[in-house]
Design a protein around this motif. Structure first.
Motif, PDB file in Angstrom:
ATOM      1  N   ALA A   1     -38.375 -68.631 -60.846  1.00 59.86           N
ATOM      2  CA  ALA A   1     -36.935 -68.602 -60.572  1.00 59.86           C
ATOM      3  C   ALA A   1     -36.178 -69.598 -61.438  1.00 59.86           C
ATOM      4  CB  ALA A   1     -36.681 -68.872 -59.096  1.00 59.86           C
ATOM      5  N   SER A   2     -36.705 -70.802 -61.616  1.00 57.86           N
ATOM      6  CA  SER A   2     -35.994 -71.816 -62.403  1.00 57.86           C
ATOM      7  C   SER A   2     -35.916 -71.413 -63.874  1.00 57.86           C
ATOM      8  CB  SER A   2     -36.649 -73.186 -62.252  1.00 57.86           C
ATOM      9  OG  SER A   2     -37.971 -73.158 -62.736  1.00 57.86           O
ATOM     10  N   GLU A   3     -36.957 -70.761 -64.398  1.00 59.01           N
ATOM     11  CA  GLU A   3     -36.907 -70.282 -65.782  1.00 59.01           C
ATOM     12  C   GLU A   3     -35.848 -69.203 -65.934  1.00 59.01           C
ATOM     13  OE1 GLU A   3     -40.781 -68.907 -66.814  1.00 59.01           O
ATOM     14  OE2 GLU A   3     -41.649 -70.912 -66.872  1.00 59.01           O
ATOM     15  N   ASN A   4     -35.766 -68.310 -64.949  1.00 53.86           N
ATOM     16  CA  ASN A   4     -34.747 -67.262 -64.984  1.00 53.86           C
ATOM     17  C   ASN A   4     -33.349 -67.848 -64.964  1.00 53.86           C
ATOM     18  OD1 ASN A   4     -36.427 -65.060 -65.118  1.00 53.86           O
ATOM     19  ND2 ASN A   4     -36.426 -64.691 -62.919  1.00 53.86           N
ATOM     20  N   VAL A   5     -33.122 -68.815 -64.115  1.00 57.36           N
ATOM     21  CA  VAL A   5     -31.800 -69.428 -64.004  1.00 57.36           C
ATOM     22  C   VAL A   5     -31.396 -70.073 -65.322  1.00 57.36           C
ATOM     23  CG1 VAL A   5     -30.491 -71.275 -62.876  1.00 57.36           C
ATOM     24  CG2 VAL A   5     -31.914 -69.753 -61.508  1.00 57.36           C
ATOM     25  N   VAL A   6     -32.304 -70.802 -65.937  1.00 55.56           N
ATOM     26  CA  VAL A   6     -32.000 -71.468 -67.207  1.00 55.56           C
ATOM     27  C   VAL A   6     -31.703 -70.440 -68.294  1.00 55.56           C
ATOM     28  CG1 VAL A   6     -32.960 -72.907 -69.048  1.00 55.56           C
ATOM     29  CG2 VAL A   6     -33.281 -73.570 -66.670  1.00 55.56           C
ATOM     30  N   CYS A   7     -32.559 -69.436 -68.411  1.00 61.17           N
ATOM     31  CA  CYS A   7     -32.345 -68.392 -69.429  1.00 61.17           C
ATOM     32  C   CYS A   7     -31.044 -67.631 -69.182  1.00 61.17           C
ATOM     33  CB  CYS A   7     -33.522 -67.422 -69.448  1.00 61.17           C
ATOM     34  SG  CYS A   7     -35.031 -68.134 -70.096  1.00 61.17           S
ATOM     35  N   ASN A   8     -30.786 -67.307 -67.939  1.00 56.54           N
ATOM     36  CA  ASN A   8     -29.553 -66.596 -67.602  1.00 56.54           C
ATOM     37  C   ASN A   8     -28.328 -67.433 -67.914  1.00 56.54           C
ATOM     38  OD1 ASN A   8     -31.099 -64.469 -66.717  1.00 56.54           O
ATOM     39  ND2 ASN A   8     -30.775 -64.851 -64.546  1.00 56.54           N
ATOM     40  N   ASN A   9     -28.379 -68.722 -67.585  1.00 59.59           N
ATOM     41  CA  ASN A   9     -27.236 -69.598 -67.847  1.00 59.59           C
ATOM     42  C   ASN A   9     -26.972 -69.731 -69.340  1.00 59.59           C
ATOM     43  OD1 ASN A   9     -26.644 -70.014 -65.172  1.00 59.59           O
ATOM     44  ND2 ASN A   9     -27.778 -71.927 -65.018  1.00 59.59           N
ATOM     45  N   ILE A  10     -28.040 -69.806 -70.124  1.00 58.21           N
ATOM     46  CA  ILE A  10     -27.868 -69.876 -71.581  1.00 58.21           C
ATOM     47  C   ILE A  10     -27.232 -68.595 -72.103  1.00 58.21           C
ATOM     48  CG2 ILE A  10     -29.133 -69.929 -73.777  1.00 58.21           C
ATOM     49  CD1 ILE A  10     -31.107 -71.883 -72.380  1.00 58.21           C
ATOM     50  N   GLU A  11     -27.722 -67.460 -71.635  1.00 56.32           N
ATOM     51  CA  GLU A  11     -27.168 -66.172 -72.063  1.00 56.32           C
ATOM     52  C   GLU A  11     -25.697 -66.044 -71.665  1.00 56.32           C
ATOM     53  OE1 GLU A  11     -28.113 -61.408 -71.542  1.00 56.32           O
ATOM     54  OE2 GLU A  11     -29.566 -62.871 -70.828  1.00 56.32           O
ATOM     55  N   ILE A  12     -25.374 -66.442 -70.449  1.00 56.32           N
ATOM     56  CA  ILE A  12     -23.999 -66.373 -69.970  1.00 56.32           C
ATOM     57  C   ILE A  12     -23.092 -67.269 -70.811  1.00 56.32           C
ATOM     58  CG2 ILE A  12     -22.475 -66.968 -68.025  1.00 56.32           C
ATOM     59  CD1 ILE A  12     -24.842 -66.035 -66.195  1.00 56.32           C
ATOM     60  N   CYS A  13     -23.539 -68.473 -71.094  1.00 55.91           N
ATOM     61  CA  CYS A  13     -22.740 -69.387 -71.922  1.00 55.91           C
ATOM     62  C   CYS A  13     -22.525 -68.834 -73.319  1.00 55.91           C
ATOM     63  CB  CYS A  13     -23.413 -70.752 -72.001  1.00 55.91           C
ATOM     64  SG  CYS A  13     -23.262 -71.710 -70.489  1.00 55.91           S
ATOM     65  N   ASP A  14     -23.560 -68.226 -73.888  1.00 57.50           N
ATOM     66  CA  ASP A  14     -23.417 -67.628 -75.218  1.00 57.50           C
ATOM     67  C   ASP A  14     -22.369 -66.526 -75.227  1.00 57.50           C
ATOM     68  OD1 ASP A  14     -25.320 -69.297 -76.326  1.00 57.50           O
ATOM     69  OD2 ASP A  14     -26.945 -67.827 -76.228  1.00 57.50           O
ATOM     70  N   VAL A  15     -22.383 -65.678 -74.216  1.00 58.33           N
ATOM     71  CA  VAL A  15     -21.403 -64.591 -74.139  1.00 58.33           C
ATOM     72  C   VAL A  15     -19.995 -65.156 -73.952  1.00 58.33           C
ATOM     73  CG1 VAL A  15     -20.631 -62.631 -72.741  1.00 58.33           C
ATOM     74  CG2 VAL A  15     -23.042 -62.855 -73.365  1.00 58.33           C
ATOM     75  N   LYS A  16     -19.860 -66.134 -73.071  1.00 52.36           N
ATOM     76  CA  LYS A  16     -18.545 -66.732 -72.842  1.00 52.36           C
ATOM     77  C   LYS A  16     -18.010 -67.379 -74.111  1.00 52.36           C
ATOM     78  CE  LYS A  16     -18.028 -68.907 -68.800  1.00 52.36           C
ATOM     79  NZ  LYS A  16     -18.377 -69.714 -67.609  1.00 52.36           N
ATOM     80  N   LEU A  17     -18.869 -68.091 -74.818  1.00 51.17           N
ATOM     81  CA  LEU A  17     -18.436 -68.700 -76.084  1.00 51.17           C
ATOM     82  C   LEU A  17     -18.078 -67.641 -77.121  1.00 51.17           C
ATOM     83  CD1 LEU A  17     -20.956 -71.654 -76.428  1.00 51.17           C
ATOM     84  CD2 LEU A  17     -18.500 -71.807 -76.045  1.00 51.17           C
ATOM     85  N   GLY A  18     -18.822 -66.550 -77.166  1.00 48.45           N
ATOM     86  CA  GLY A  18     -18.501 -65.463 -78.079  1.00 48.45           C
ATOM     87  C   GLY A  18     -17.131 -64.867 -77.812  1.00 48.45           C
ATOM     88  N   ILE A  19     -16.815 -64.700 -76.549  1.00 51.04           N
ATOM     89  CA  ILE A  19     -15.485 -64.168 -76.188  1.00 51.04           C
ATOM     90  C   ILE A  19     -14.399 -65.159 -76.601  1.00 51.04           C
ATOM     91  CG2 ILE A  19     -13.972 -63.582 -74.249  1.00 51.04           C
ATOM     92  CD1 ILE A  19     -16.485 -62.327 -72.920  1.00 51.04           C
ATOM     93  N   LEU A  20     -14.625 -66.425 -76.318  1.00 49.06           N
ATOM     94  CA  LEU A  20     -13.627 -67.426 -76.683  1.00 49.06           C
ATOM     95  C   LEU A  20     -13.446 -67.513 -78.203  1.00 49.06           C
ATOM     96  CD1 LEU A  20     -14.448 -70.220 -74.097  1.00 49.06           C
ATOM     97  CD2 LEU A  20     -12.484 -68.671 -74.093  1.00 49.06           C
ATOM     98  N   GLU A  21     -14.532 -67.337 -78.961  1.00 51.87           N
ATOM     99  CA  GLU A  21     -14.429 -67.344 -80.420  1.00 51.87           C
ATOM    100  C   GLU A  21     -13.574 -66.198 -80.927  1.00 51.87           C
ATOM    101  OE1 GLU A  21     -18.469 -67.338 -81.799  1.00 51.87           O
ATOM    102  OE2 GLU A  21     -18.705 -69.485 -81.466  1.00 51.87           O
ATOM    103  N   LEU A  22     -13.592 -65.078 -80.221  1.00 47.68           N
ATOM    104  CA  LEU A  22     -12.749 -63.944 -80.618  1.00 47.68           C
ATOM    105  C   LEU A  22     -11.269 -64.304 -80.540  1.00 47.68           C
ATOM    106  CD1 LEU A  22     -14.581 -60.989 -78.843  1.00 47.68           C
ATOM    107  CD2 LEU A  22     -14.527 -61.477 -81.300  1.00 47.68           C
ATOM    108  N   GLY A  23     -10.937 -65.204 -79.630  1.00 42.39           N
ATOM    109  CA  GLY A  23      -9.543 -65.594 -79.447  1.00 42.39           C
ATOM    110  C   GLY A  23      -9.039 -66.604 -80.456  1.00 42.39           C
ATOM    111  N   ILE A  24      -9.943 -67.134 -81.263  1.00 42.52           N
ATOM    112  CA  ILE A  24      -9.550 -68.157 -82.239  1.00 42.52           C
ATOM    113  C   ILE A  24      -9.021 -67.501 -83.488  1.00 42.52           C
ATOM    114  CG2 ILE A  24     -10.384 -70.011 -83.712  1.00 42.52           C
ATOM    115  CD1 ILE A  24     -12.361 -70.723 -81.528  1.00 42.52           C
TER     116      ILE A  24
END
Length: 101
Positions: A78-101
């Motif tokens: 479970a802890s490995e899943n949470v870490v991997c999921n959080n990294i993936e989520i952060c990457d997507v969020k940053l990608g969206i924010l980069e589109l706005g720049i």
């Protein structure tokens, strides 16, 4: 193709309000939030979004991913899943924010 900016933004706000209306943070309506994310995408394809909408877009997309990935069982701990999921989520969020720049 024409679009009504105000109508789309109003619809996004209504969907977000409804999705987050529960006092319980775990009871977010992922279907309503997914619909709002689709509207952000539609709107951003027609016109530049103001920074506040890019931030909401990234946040709501991350929340949808978080809710969908929290149900995923891939066999690792479970802890490995949470870490991997959080990294993936952060990457997507940053990608969206980069589109706005």
């Amino acid at each position: 193709m024409s679009y009504d900016y105000n109508a789309i933004v109003t619809k996004i706000n209504l969907l977000r309000t409804s999705a987050y209306s529960s006092n319980d943070k775990k009871c977010i309506d992922v279907n309503l939030l997914s619909e709002a994310v689709e509207l952000y995408s539609l709107l951003s394809s027609h016109c530049p979004l103001p920074p506040a909408l890019w931030i909401q877009y990234a946040n709501d997309t991350g929340k949808v991913m978080e809710l969908l990935l929290s149900d995923d069982d891939s066999g690792s701990t479970a802890s490995e899943n949470v870490v991997c999921n959080n990294i993936e989520i952060c990457d997507v969020k940053l990608g969206i924010l980069e589109l706005g720049i």
